[in-house]
Design a protein around this motif. Sequence first.
Motif, short mmCIF file in Angstrom:
data_model
loop_
_atom_site.label_atom_id
_atom_site.label_comp_id
_atom_site.label_asym_id
_atom_site.label_seq_id
_atom_site.Cartn_x
_atom_site.Cartn_y
_atom_site.Cartn_z
N ASP A 11 -1.56 -25.82 -7.00
CA ASP A 11 -0.87 -27.05 -6.62
C ASP A 11 -0.52 -27.04 -5.13
N ASN A 91 10.57 -27.75 -10.20
CA ASN A 91 10.57 -28.06 -11.63
C ASN A 91 11.97 -28.07 -12.24
N SER A 100 15.15 -39.22 -9.79
CA SER A 100 14.64 -40.43 -10.43
C SER A 100 15.70 -41.53 -10.46
N SER A 146 4.21 -47.18 -11.01
CA SER A 146 4.81 -45.86 -11.26
C SER A 146 5.45 -45.80 -12.64
N TYR A 149 2.66 -45.52 -15.20
CA TYR A 149 2.05 -44.18 -15.14
C TYR A 149 2.94 -43.14 -15.80
N TYR A 150 4.22 -43.12 -15.44
CA TYR A 150 5.10 -42.10 -15.99
C TYR A 150 5.45 -42.34 -17.45
N ASN A 151 5.44 -43.59 -17.89
CA ASN A 151 5.65 -43.85 -19.32
C ASN A 151 4.49 -43.32 -20.15
N LYS A 152 3.28 -43.44 -19.64
CA LYS A 152 2.11 -42.92 -20.36
C LYS A 152 2.02 -41.40 -20.26
N ARG A 153 2.49 -40.84 -19.16
CA ARG A 153 2.37 -39.41 -18.95
C ARG A 153 3.42 -38.63 -19.74
N TYR A 154 4.63 -39.17 -19.86
CA TYR A 154 5.70 -38.42 -20.53
C TYR A 154 6.03 -39.05 -21.84
#
Length: 154
Positions: A11, A91, A100, A146, A149-154
């Motif tokens: 990363d 993290n 956030s 955003s 994206y973050y709703n689908k990712r988490y």
Amino acid sequence: MNKNLEKMKKDLTRRNVVYVGVFLLTSALVNLSHRESLVAAYANTQQADFMQGFVLGGAIVLYIYCIFQMSKNLAAMKDEQKLTRLYNELNDERTCKIESLSGKFAVQCSAILLLLCAIGVSFFSFEGAMALIGAVVVVCLTKKISMIYYNKRY
């Protein structure tokens, strides 16, 4: 934890590639801003000088930021203790939650302030108002993309 550190090294390497890309893109923009054909497009030389100075100042800030981040990443990749600390820093759930929440408030305030500025500027300059309205649209679209994206990712 060793698997996480290897992932973190990859990363950081990706991040350094992005910083090099930003550095090169900024250099290209600085060179482009000093072209005579662009300087001649301004109404007078004071505007051209101001914009060249603005681009150069912004570029210097980006150069310093990129160099600082790349050196921090390279130092972390060489030392396992620094790498572990950076991994924990990036993290940390509490920090991510705070960022956030603060980012959500900042985006909302920015959109409202830009819209108010667009209304104020509309009395003096149509082009300026359109640019600010465009900035509001970009901020709102970025926020919505955003969120999706973050709703689908988490």
